[in-house]
Design an enzyme around this catalytic site. Sequence first.
Site, PDB file in Angstrom:
ATOM      1  CB  SER A  98      -0.963  -0.062   1.193  1.00 12.02           C
ATOM      2  OG  SER A  98      -1.931   0.932   1.139  1.00 12.02           O
ATOM      3  CG  HIS A 123      -4.377  -1.803  -1.882  1.00  7.25           C
ATOM      4  ND1 HIS A 123      -4.802  -2.526  -0.800  1.00  7.25           N
ATOM      5  CD2 HIS A 123      -3.802  -0.691  -1.351  1.00  7.25           C
ATOM      6  CE1 HIS A 123      -4.512  -1.895   0.318  1.00  7.25           C
ATOM      7  NE2 HIS A 123      -3.905  -0.776   0.008  1.00  7.25           N
TER       8      HIS A 123
END
Length: 195
Positions: A98, A123
């Site tokens: 992330s 993501h």
Amino acid sequence: MALVPMVVEQTNRGERSYDIYSRLLKERIIFLSDEVNDATASLVVAQLLFLESEDPDKDIQLYINSPGGSITAGMAIYDTMNYIKPDVSTICIGMAASMGAFLLTAGQKGKRFALPNAEIMIHQPLGGTRGQAEDIRIHTERILKMRETLNKIIAERTGQPLEKVQKDTDRDFFMEAEEARAYGIIDEVITTAKK
């Protein structure tokens, strides 16, 4: 709270002890080994600014083993990495997920690395809000704008087409170190320390 090892150095004035992270900071090494939040971002930003003031022409190494975290805290680190004069080399140990992966891509091109068994995951931003319908709409627009900004930066930093980044970040997209190199998140998979 985790125990932080101490190291002892002999100097011409006698012995001096440091916690391990302070000793590594003397070597221009910063660790991001936790969730990216306001507290960790403040520490990393302060260390980047300090090292720039010590020597604006010498590279800084940022080791990343992070599950990710706050976008705004991560952007504070990202903007500081770009603001300071020294090149910041990024090295993934363990996992950069992330916002951790985003910061890994933010290293100086040619100086972004991962160890062979590191894992990288990108993501879309996560969010959750409650409240009145209008407040939910405002927060939804904000997170969609953040997603657009993050995807544009990832595309620019990796050389991937924006459409591919948008598709890949739609869900959790895991990569081994070599796959992250092929994607452009890192420049090299390393097995020994770069000097």
